[in-house]
Design a protein around this motif. Structure first.
Motif, PDB file in Angstrom:
ATOM      1  N   THR A  80      36.017  -2.343 -12.695  1.00 41.99           N
ATOM      2  CA  THR A  80      34.982  -3.333 -12.388  1.00 41.99           C
ATOM      3  C   THR A  80      35.192  -4.514 -13.329  1.00 41.99           C
ATOM      4  OG1 THR A  80      33.490  -1.465 -11.974  1.00 41.99           O
ATOM      5  CG2 THR A  80      32.514  -3.671 -11.984  1.00 41.99           C
ATOM      6  N   SER A  91      28.305  -0.684 -11.796  1.00 44.60           N
ATOM      7  CA  SER A  91      29.371  -1.280 -10.986  1.00 44.60           C
ATOM      8  C   SER A  91      28.838  -1.770  -9.650  1.00 44.60           C
ATOM      9  CB  SER A  91      30.489  -0.253 -10.758  1.00 44.60           C
ATOM     10  OG  SER A  91      31.117   0.094 -11.967  1.00 44.60           O
ATOM     11  N   HIS A 103      34.278  -2.642  -6.485  1.00 49.41           N
ATOM     12  CA  HIS A 103      34.932  -2.009  -7.630  1.00 49.41           C
ATOM     13  C   HIS A 103      35.749  -0.785  -7.207  1.00 49.41           C
ATOM     14  CE1 HIS A 103      31.442   0.695  -7.253  1.00 49.41           C
ATOM     15  NE2 HIS A 103      32.165   1.573  -7.927  1.00 49.41           N
TER      16      HIS A 103
END
Length: 552
Positions: free
Chosen positions: A57, A250, A261
């Motif tokens: 991420t 994320s 991500h």
């Protein structure tokens, strides 16, 4: 690994801002863990840098978080403050997260139901607040939620009003700091500085005291047989909790940046960060939602921003540690109370009464287990109950679908054949995967709903992609009941996978015939009923002859 420098200015600005925001939180969470403020800073540096470098991420900022600190504080109490064993647990947690990433566990962690996530996050927020109440009152309560609650009457009987004023004032500043000024100095940092400066006007205020400066020392993992299982359990909880915490953050980052991500890569990055953190005497960390949001809003988009955030904290460790020695515990407690309040899922609590009662009850159950039992039990019980509730819901839908015996079929040919059976055929149609949830009631509902006078039962599996063993055994029960009542059971529409399961456990008995589709099954049913009618006519004719013998 090649760094993306396309957003260099934004990443530098975001990283520096996130580093300033992270400073008071790292100090406070380090103290809350029992390992001290420097452990918080070392953890923020290691996890922040390596999770950004290797994670999945790019815009995420990682470091110590409330949920991780709650586990570490409990471990600190269980191990009587043995720091080396605690750092060993952090290293093991990191290695487990790396293994999770390589095994593809990330996609399963995201399947945890929202009420469970909401419950344990709110529970963690409550724990953080409970653990800080004693410090706000000028005391150092014993470890654990129960210990802190039990100590509360003692603390209330002897309140240090100076620490209470400092703590509450810090909390107010953190909440009410003007957004216009927040662009230059984040609210948490302003609260830390102002609270510390005001504390010089008071006496007898507990402060952090001397903090070591310079680079950290190496802490290699140690083994102690008597504490082995405690360390392993804590490592597993830290790994799972850190994974959930990071992947939730994320998702927040994805929503803000309109990106996607890589869950498993993120777990590998978090694992490497936590492994290094444990080796240098830092506390475990995870993706931090508030710091990630600050980074993105300040312009950070790529992994460089997270690395810059860690380097800012490293500069603090190398040069500004003596200044941190004067920070009062009450000021850090005020900041932590804000952290706890921010973690509690107020948005869901405000709307929960409008949603399903079962989901709200599950959330409250998980919250209670988190606060008064432990995190892993709370999540485990929550996931199991949520799964069972879902299975029950799907089973009810399947059973309701099963009860609907059609009088008219959509296909004209099928409908014409059904009319030829003169109500002597009962069709039972299933919808969706037939699993153990519905299997227990299948036999009962078939017996209950079969038409009086039916000579043929048809079980239509056209819309069923799969069955499990429980469902196959239920089919065998229906077949046995049909045979004992003199009816014929036909199965249609079953794919090869379903046929294999039925055959594998002998559910597809010799007297159960299978057809590719409902039309073929109905054609055969018409033949069966016609043969039975002929046989019945012959029997009646024979009986009439025997009752009326011809005259001699």
């Amino acid at each position: 690994m090649k760094l993306d420098l396309s957003n260099l200015r934004g990443d530098l600005t975001g990283g520096i801002t996130a580093g300033i925001v992270a400073l008071p939180l790292a100090l406070a969470l380090g103290v809350a863990s029992g390992l001290g403020p420097m452990a918080g800073l070392y953890g923020a540096i290691a996890v922040g840098f390596f999770a950004a470098l290797f994670g999945g991420t790019p815009s995420q900022i990682s470091g110590p978080t409330g949920p991780m600190v709650v586990v570490l504080a409990g471990l600190f109490a269980s191990l009587s403050g043995n720091a080396e064993l605690i750092f060993t647990a952090v290293v093991l947690a990191g290695l487990l997260q790396v293994a999770f990433g390589f095994l593809g566990v990330g996609q399963y962690i995201r399947l945890v139901p929202y009420p469970v996530i909401s419950g344990f996050m709110s529970g963690i927020g409550a724990i953080i607040i409970i653990l800080q109440i004693g410090r706000l009152l000028g005391h150092e309560p014993p470890g654990g939620t129960i210990g802190a609650l039990s100590y509360l009457p003692t603390a209330l009987a002897d309140i240090n009003f100076a620490t209470l004023i400092l703590g509450v004032g810090t909390l107010v500043i953190a909440y009410k700091w003007p957004p216009a000024l927040g662009k230059f100095v984040p609210g948490a940092l302003a609260a830390l500085i102002i609270g510390t400066l005001v504390s010089f006007a008071f006496t007898n205020i507990p402060v952090l005291g001397n903090i070591p400066t310079g680079l950290p020392s190496l802490h290699l993992p140690v083994y102690e047989q008597s504490q082995f299982f405690i360390v392993i359990e804590a490592a597993f909880i830290l790994a799972v909790l850190g994974a959930i915490d990071s992947l939730l953050t994320s998702l927040v980052a994805d929503n803000m940046t309109r990106t996607r991500h890589d869950s498993n890569k993120e777990l590998i990055g978090q694992g490497i960060g936590n492994t290094v953190a444990g080796l240098i005497g830092g506390i475990a960390g995870a993706g931090a939602t508030m710091r990630t949001v600050v980074n993105i809003r300040s312009g950070g988009k790529q992994r460089l921003s997270g690395m810059v955030h860690a380097l800012v904290l490293l500069a603090v460790v190398l040069g500004l540690s003596p200044l941190a020695a004067n920070i009062p515990h009450a000021v850090l407690a005020g900041i932590l109370v804000k952290v706890g309040l921010d973690i509690i899922d107020w948005s869901y609590l405000k709307r929960a009464h409008n949603g399903p009662r079962w989901d709200f009850a599950l959330m409250l159950l998980v919250l209670g287990l988190t606060v008064f039992v432990d995190l892993i039990t709370a999540v485990g019980v929550g996931v199991v109950l949520a799964a069972l509730a879902y299975v029950r819901q799907i089973a009810q839908i399947q059973i309701e679908d099963l009860k609907k015996i059609p009088e008219i079929l959509n296909d004209p040919e099928e409908n014409a054949l059904l009319k030829q059976t003169k109500g002597k055929v009962s069709i039972f149609s299933f919808g969706g995967p037939l699993s153990f949830g519905a299997a227990a009631d299948v036999g009962h509902h078939v017996r209950e709903k079969v038409k009086p006078g039916s000579q043929v039962l048809i079980m239509d599996f056209t819309r069923v992609p799969s069955v499990d063993v429980s469902a196959a055994m239920a089919v065998e029960t229906v077949a046995t009941d049909a045979k004992s009542s003199g009816r014929k059971l036909l199965i249609c529409g079953a794919n090869d996978e379903i046929k294999a399961v039925l055959t594998g456990i002998n559910a597809a008995q010799a007297d159960v015939e299978s057809f590719d589709n409902l039309l073929s099954a109905l054609e055969h049913a018409v033949v069966i009923i016609g043969e039975q009618e002929k046989a019945s006519s012959k029997k009646l004719a024979s009986k009439a002859v025997s009752n009326n013998p011809p005259a001699k």
